[in-house]
Design a protein around this motif. Structure first.
Motif, PDB file in Angstrom:
ATOM      1  N   LYS A   1       0.804  -1.215   0.000  1.00  0.00           N
ATOM      2  CA  LYS A   1       0.000   0.000   0.000  1.00  0.00           C
ATOM      3  C   LYS A   1       0.838   1.267   0.000  1.00  0.00           C
ATOM      4  N   GLU A   2       2.057   1.178   0.534  1.00  0.00           N
ATOM      5  CA  GLU A   2       2.918   2.355   0.603  1.00  0.00           C
ATOM      6  C   GLU A   2       4.240   2.090  -0.113  1.00  0.00           C
ATOM      7  N   PRO A   3       4.211   1.977  -1.435  1.00  0.00           N
ATOM      8  CA  PRO A   3       5.445   1.668  -2.170  1.00  0.00           C
ATOM      9  C   PRO A   3       6.516   2.739  -2.031  1.00  0.00           C
ATOM     10  N   ALA A   4       6.107   4.012  -1.879  1.00  0.00           N
ATOM     11  CA  ALA A   4       7.091   5.097  -1.755  1.00  0.00           C
ATOM     12  C   ALA A   4       7.943   4.936  -0.500  1.00  0.00           C
ATOM     13  N   LYS A   5       7.344   4.421   0.565  1.00  0.00           N
ATOM     14  CA  LYS A   5       8.098   4.223   1.811  1.00  0.00           C
ATOM     15  C   LYS A   5       9.210   3.200   1.616  1.00  0.00           C
ATOM     16  N   TYR A   6       8.903   2.119   0.955  1.00  0.00           N
ATOM     17  CA  TYR A   6       9.913   1.088   0.716  1.00  0.00           C
ATOM     18  C   TYR A   6      10.941   1.556  -0.311  1.00  0.00           C
ATOM     19  N   GLN A   7      10.484   2.327  -1.305  1.00  0.00           N
ATOM     20  CA  GLN A   7      11.411   2.839  -2.310  1.00  0.00           C
ATOM     21  C   GLN A   7      12.427   3.773  -1.682  1.00  0.00           C
ATOM     22  N   GLU A   8      11.980   4.576  -0.718  1.00  0.00           N
ATOM     23  CA  GLU A   8      12.890   5.486  -0.016  1.00  0.00           C
ATOM     24  C   GLU A   8      13.945   4.703   0.765  1.00  0.00           C
ATOM     25  N   LYS A   9      13.548   3.611   1.407  1.00  0.00           N
ATOM     26  CA  LYS A   9      14.506   2.787   2.136  1.00  0.00           C
ATOM     27  C   LYS A   9      15.537   2.181   1.193  1.00  0.00           C
ATOM     28  N   ALA A  10      15.084   1.724   0.035  1.00  0.00           N
ATOM     29  CA  ALA A  10      16.009   1.159  -0.944  1.00  0.00           C
ATOM     30  C   ALA A  10      16.949   2.233  -1.481  1.00  0.00           C
ATOM     31  N   ARG A  11      16.452   3.453  -1.638  1.00  0.00           N
ATOM     32  CA  ARG A  11      17.275   4.559  -2.127  1.00  0.00           C
ATOM     33  C   ARG A  11      18.365   4.912  -1.117  1.00  0.00           C
ATOM     34  N   VAL A  12      18.008   4.933   0.159  1.00  0.00           N
ATOM     35  CA  VAL A  12      18.994   5.214   1.203  1.00  0.00           C
ATOM     36  C   VAL A  12      20.092   4.154   1.192  1.00  0.00           C
ATOM     37  N   GLU A  13      19.695   2.891   1.011  1.00  0.00           N
ATOM     38  CA  GLU A  13      20.680   1.807   0.942  1.00  0.00           C
ATOM     39  C   GLU A  13      21.588   1.981  -0.272  1.00  0.00           C
ATOM     40  N   ALA A  14      21.021   2.427  -1.390  1.00  0.00           N
ATOM     41  CA  ALA A  14      21.822   2.647  -2.602  1.00  0.00           C
ATOM     42  C   ALA A  14      22.830   3.767  -2.392  1.00  0.00           C
ATOM     43  N   MET A  15      22.416   4.846  -1.743  1.00  0.00           N
ATOM     44  CA  MET A  15      23.337   5.953  -1.473  1.00  0.00           C
ATOM     45  C   MET A  15      24.454   5.514  -0.525  1.00  0.00           C
ATOM     46  N   ARG A  16      24.087   4.751   0.489  1.00  0.00           N
ATOM     47  CA  ARG A  16      25.089   4.247   1.437  1.00  0.00           C
ATOM     48  C   ARG A  16      26.096   3.340   0.720  1.00  0.00           C
ATOM     49  N   ASP A  17      25.577   2.518  -0.177  1.00  0.00           N
ATOM     50  CA  ASP A  17      26.440   1.605  -0.924  1.00  0.00           C
ATOM     51  C   ASP A  17      27.409   2.373  -1.811  1.00  0.00           C
ATOM     52  N   ALA A  18      26.917   3.427  -2.481  1.00  0.00           N
ATOM     53  CA  ALA A  18      27.786   4.236  -3.349  1.00  0.00           C
ATOM     54  C   ALA A  18      28.892   4.916  -2.540  1.00  0.00           C
ATOM     55  N   ASN A  19      28.540   5.439  -1.376  1.00  0.00           N
ATOM     56  CA  ASN A  19      29.541   6.105  -0.535  1.00  0.00           C
ATOM     57  C   ASN A  19      30.586   5.122  -0.014  1.00  0.00           C
ATOM     58  N   MET A  20      30.133   3.951   0.419  1.00  0.00           N
ATOM     59  CA  MET A  20      31.066   2.953   0.945  1.00  0.00           C
ATOM     60  C   MET A  20      32.053   2.504  -0.134  1.00  0.00           C
ATOM     61  N   LYS A  21      31.572   2.297  -1.328  1.00  0.00           N
ATOM     62  CA  LYS A  21      32.447   1.884  -2.425  1.00  0.00           C
ATOM     63  C   LYS A  21      33.461   2.977  -2.739  1.00  0.00           C
ATOM     64  N   ALA A  22      32.976   4.222  -2.788  1.00  0.00           N
ATOM     65  CA  ALA A  22      33.882   5.329  -3.106  1.00  0.00           C
ATOM     66  C   ALA A  22      34.965   5.476  -2.049  1.00  0.00           C
ATOM     67  N   GLU A  23      34.597   5.407  -0.785  1.00  0.00           N
ATOM     68  CA  GLU A  23      35.583   5.534   0.294  1.00  0.00           C
ATOM     69  C   GLU A  23      36.595   4.397   0.254  1.00  0.00           C
ATOM     70  N   SER A  24      36.134   3.186  -0.021  1.00  0.00           N
ATOM     71  CA  SER A  24      37.029   2.036  -0.087  1.00  0.00           C
ATOM     72  C   SER A  24      38.003   2.155  -1.256  1.00  0.00           C
ATOM     73  N   LEU A  25      37.493   2.565  -2.421  1.00  0.00           N
ATOM     74  CA  LEU A  25      38.353   2.710  -3.592  1.00  0.00           C
ATOM     75  C   LEU A  25      39.386   3.822  -3.403  1.00  0.00           C
ATOM     76  N   ALA A  26      38.928   4.952  -2.882  1.00  0.00           N
ATOM     77  CA  ALA A  26      39.846   6.070  -2.670  1.00  0.00           C
ATOM     78  C   ALA A  26      40.956   5.682  -1.695  1.00  0.00           C
ATOM     79  N   LYS A  27      40.588   5.045  -0.617  1.00  0.00           N
ATOM     80  CA  LYS A  27      41.576   4.618   0.386  1.00  0.00           C
ATOM     81  C   LYS A  27      42.550   3.605  -0.202  1.00  0.00           C
TER      82      LYS A  27
END
Length: 231
Positions: free
Chosen positions: A149-175
């Motif tokens: 019933k609330e797809p936007a709520k779950y989509q937001e959670k998935a988006r936050v996970e995607a942003m976290r994943d992008a940041n973690m990869k960037a920090e690991s690669l840079a280091k």
């Protein structure tokens, strides 16, 4: 003529090169893609059913199909299903022919069909509504879609996970390469569409077991592409 062709080629090449340069930073950078997904349990559904009848005359076929649909809609309303959650199609009527090896086609009857789509806001009532369809004379299930019933709520959670994943990869690669992140230069994002769980089509003589949908889960995914500037 050759000079004109060469000039056009040079202009096009220059335009393409300029476009590529405009989208490419002229400083040290790295690009990452972040992915996120959330597991959701469906809490609503939409289903489409159809009644198909073949009789000798068009009038009989229409009358038979219309009665089944009328009985089905009437019973749904008695069960409290709001009219906004019900959508019935117009009658589809087609002649049926027999094609002998020799001779002209022979008219053998008429086939009529109508489709009804129902939104189920309480998933536990899905089997009940399918039973009503069966008892009314509906003889085919086109599909059953399980949704949230609330797809936007779950989509937001998935988006936050995607942003976290992008940041973690960037920090690991840079280091790993002895660099530091200076900041974000570019973010590319296109929200993916949420796909419902779709059950297979089936004949109404095979009842749908509740375990086939109540235990189902949906995977809602998201992605973000980021370009980081390196210090």
């Amino acid at each position: 003529m050759k000079q004109v062709s060469a000039l056009m080629t040079a202009l096009l090449t220059g335009a393409i090169s300029f476009g590529v340069m405009a989208n490419t930073p002229d400083f040290a950078h790295l690009s990452t893609s972040g992915y996120g997904e959330v597991i959701a349990k469906p809490d609503m559904a939409e289903f489409s059913v159809r009644v198909v009848e073949t009789t000798m005359t068009a009038e009989q076929a229409k009358e038979s199909v219309d009665k089944v649909v009328s009985d089905f809609l009437s019973e749904l309303k008695k069960q409290g299903v709001h009219v906004d959650n019900i959508n019935s199609s117009n009658l589809y009527l087609s002649p049926q022919y027999h094609y002998p090896k020799d001779g002209k086609p022979e008219l053998v009857g008429y086939r009529a069909s109508r489709t009804v789509s129902v939104t189920v806001n309480e998933l536990e009532k899905l089997n009940q509504y399918l039973d009503i369809a069966l008892n009314a004379g509906i003889n085919q299930v086109d599909n059953i879609q399980l949704k949230v019933k609330e797809p936007a709520k779950y989509q937001e959670k998935a988006r936050v996970e995607a942003m976290r994943d992008a940041n973690m990869k960037a920090e690991s690669l840079a280091k790993g390469f002895g660099k530091k992140l200076k900041g974000v230069w570019r973010i590319d994002y296109n929200m993916p569409s949420t796909q419902p769980v779709i059950m297979r089509s089936m004949a109404m003589d095979a009842k749908v077991e509740s375990s086939t949908y109540q235990d189902s889960t949906m995977v809602i995914r998201d992605r973000v592409d980021v370009v980081f500037q390196l210090d």
